[in-house]
Design a protein around this motif. Structure first.
Motif, short mmCIF file in Angstrom:
data_model
loop_
_atom_site.label_atom_id
_atom_site.label_comp_id
_atom_site.label_asym_id
_atom_site.label_seq_id
_atom_site.Cartn_x
_atom_site.Cartn_y
_atom_site.Cartn_z
N GLY A 83 -45.74 -75.98 -75.45
CA GLY A 83 -46.23 -75.70 -74.32
C GLY A 83 -45.09 -76.79 -73.22
N GLY A 84 -45.68 -77.07 -72.54
CA GLY A 84 -44.72 -78.44 -71.50
C GLY A 84 -43.97 -78.87 -71.94
N GLY A 85 -43.99 -79.71 -73.31
CA GLY A 85 -43.72 -80.59 -73.76
C GLY A 85 -43.97 -81.97 -73.84
N SER A 86 -45.14 -82.04 -73.73
CA SER A 86 -45.40 -82.96 -73.10
C SER A 86 -45.71 -84.77 -73.71
N LEU A 87 -46.31 -83.76 -74.99
CA LEU A 87 -46.61 -85.01 -76.60
C LEU A 87 -44.99 -84.64 -76.93
N ALA A 88 -44.59 -84.60 -77.07
CA ALA A 88 -43.02 -83.98 -77.13
C ALA A 88 -41.93 -85.15 -76.40
N LYS A 89 -42.07 -85.19 -75.14
CA LYS A 89 -41.47 -85.83 -74.38
C LYS A 89 -41.42 -87.58 -74.94
N PHE A 90 -42.71 -87.55 -75.06
CA PHE A 90 -43.36 -89.10 -74.78
C PHE A 90 -43.37 -89.13 -75.98
N CYS A 91 -43.21 -88.53 -76.83
CA CYS A 91 -42.70 -88.77 -78.62
C CYS A 91 -41.84 -88.87 -78.93
N TYR A 92 -40.29 -88.46 -78.00
CA TYR A 92 -38.63 -88.49 -77.65
C TYR A 92 -38.35 -89.57 -77.61
N ARG A 93 -39.53 -90.81 -76.54
CA ARG A 93 -38.53 -91.84 -76.00
C ARG A 93 -39.58 -92.67 -75.67
N TYR A 94 -40.29 -92.79 -76.44
CA TYR A 94 -41.05 -93.92 -76.66
C TYR A 94 -41.04 -94.43 -78.77
N LEU A 95 -41.56 -93.04 -78.95
CA LEU A 95 -40.96 -93.57 -80.90
C LEU A 95 -39.83 -93.42 -80.42
N ALA A 96 -38.71 -94.10 -80.53
CA ALA A 96 -37.23 -93.90 -80.61
C ALA A 96 -36.72 -93.97 -82.62
N ARG A 97 -37.18 -94.57 -83.15
CA ARG A 97 -36.77 -94.47 -84.28
C ARG A 97 -37.53 -93.20 -85.54
N SER A 98 -38.33 -91.87 -84.86
CA SER A 98 -38.80 -90.74 -85.68
C SER A 98 -37.81 -89.65 -85.10
#
Length: 262
Positions: A83-98
């Protein structure tokens, strides 16, 4: 048919077959400080605040992030639907070790990733163009968290709400891995979908419904992690930044209360 984020209130459907529905090309609409991904004028597939592009603008996405109550620092996150990447962006920014892999079937959706500021592929993030049903078939023990948000304009493709697919999701998860699914509560076969998930995951699952009685977010675990009493404490784990926790906390309270009632 593509697999991606729905709006908070489109008519959900588990499509009988992808071949029976003509694909609709995605397009972008801007209104004030919001940017939205559409397949038709009436249905928002994803929405982003241009003032805070990494924030989760739609409530159902914050509900899906409820997995952090049980697995706050997953090594590998697998997502179905860009989609617009909402979940992907949030996880990429805030779950930095994932490490994060996103499976998206529609190249036209992937082509719009820059419009929604989706990160470039790197050593911990990548977008894969593939049919998720094919991509997960035969895969074992690759993810700690699996997020299913695979919608097109007509609803969930049939291959992504079948008993066989949920069995593949179970196998793709590691021990104590968590599956999170976005459904629409008003679909006539909603209970049947839950039964299909339960056939693979047993009783280790629960459902959270939003205030509008529109979105149903289902959490299912390969193991007993959902029964961990520590999840009810709602204490910020060290792996979750304060900014992310503030965004999620109101929704996490609802999820925690719902889990206690299951």
């Amino acid at each position: 048919m593509s697999h991606r984020n729905p709006s908070p209130s489109p008519p959900d459907a588990c499509a009988p077959s992808e071949a029976s529905v003509l694909p609709l090309r995605p397009f972008v609409q801007e209104s004030g400080t919001t940017r939205a991904l559409h397949f038709s004028e009436k249905v928002i597939q994803s929405r982003m605040s241009t003032l805070n592009p990494d924030a989760l603008d739609l409530e159902y996405t914050r509900m899906m992030m409820g997995f952090v109550l049980f697995t706050p620092a997953p090594a590998d996150i697998l997502m179905v639907g860009l989609g617009g990447g909402s979940l992907a962006k949030f996880c990429y920014r805030y779950l930095a070790r994932s490490r994060i892999e996103v499976v998206e079937i529609d190249p036209d959706v992937i082509a719009l990733r820059d419009a929604f500021l989706v990160p470039r592929d790197d050593d911990r993030f990548r977008v894969v163009q593939a049919d998720a049903a094919d991509h997960l078939r035969g895969v074992q023990d690759v993810a700690d968290v699996l997020l299913l948000d695979g919608f097109g304009d007509a609803g969930i493709p049939g291959a992504l709400c079948s008993a066989e697919f949920y069995a593949d999701c179970y196998e793709a998860l590691r021990d104590d891995g968590i599956l999170v699914i976005n459904f629409h509560l008003n679909h006539p076969d909603h209970r049947e979908y839950l039964d299909r998930v339960r056939a693979s995951f047993g009783s280790s699952m629960f459902e959270v419904v939003d205030d509008d009685m529109t979105n149903s977010i289902v959490f299912a675990c390969k193991g007993e992690l959902l029964d961990d009493p520590a999840a009810a404490e709602l204490k910020r784990p060290e792996s979750i930044p304060k900014d992310a926790w503030r965004q999620l906390m109101p929704t996490l309270r609802v999820i925690g209360a719902t889990r206690e009632l299951k």
